[in-house]
Scaffold this active site. Structure first.
Site, mmCIF file in Angstrom:
data_model
loop_
_atom_site.group_PDB
_atom_site.id
_atom_site.type_symbol
_atom_site.label_atom_id
_atom_site.label_comp_id
_atom_site.label_asym_id
_atom_site.label_seq_id
_atom_site.Cartn_x
_atom_site.Cartn_y
_atom_site.Cartn_z
ATOM 1 N N ARG A 1 0.433 -4.123 -11.585
ATOM 2 C CA ARG A 1 0.775 -4.025 -10.095
ATOM 3 C C ARG A 1 2.023 -4.678 -10.176
ATOM 4 O O ARG A 1 3.352 -4.337 -9.334
ATOM 5 C CB ARG A 1 -0.298 -4.378 -9.365
ATOM 6 N N ASN B 1 -4.520 -1.359 -7.335
ATOM 7 C CA ASN B 1 -5.795 -0.855 -8.176
ATOM 8 C C ASN B 1 -6.757 0.078 -7.499
ATOM 9 O O ASN B 1 -7.118 -0.025 -6.474
ATOM 10 C CB ASN B 1 -6.511 -2.209 -8.671
#
Length: 92
Positions: A19, A37
């Site tokens: 990320r 996620n």
């Protein structure tokens, strides 16, 4: 010309800084959107901006950061343009 896509990235993509890496790449390419996620183990994202920059981001996501092992980058579809800074969202 601008483009906005919703994607799902599968493989070993959680627990490897995916990320944060995605946010850095998106900022470098001046893209808007978000990344998070998923409970499934995938990473979900929206990339919005210049169509060439979006394509470059999709190609970069195929490799991902060090430590990741990307199986696939699936474009789920085109979405409405997203404005603002690229952000990391809470997991879902």
């Amino acid at each position: 010309m601008s483009k906005s896509v919703h994607v799902e990235i599968t493989g070993r993509v959680q627990g490897v800084g995916f990320r944060a890496w995605t946010q850095e790449q998106a900022k470098r390419l001046q893209l808007s959107g978000w990344v998070r996620n998923r409970r499934s183990g995938a990473v979900e994202a929206v990339f919005s901006g210049d169509s060439e920059a979006v394509e470059e981001m999709l190609k970069a996501a195929e490799d991902g950061p060090a430590g990741s092992s990307v199986k696939a980058v699936n474009v789920l579809g085109e979405v409405e343009s997203y404005d603002g800074a690229f952000e990391v969202r809470r997991s879902e």
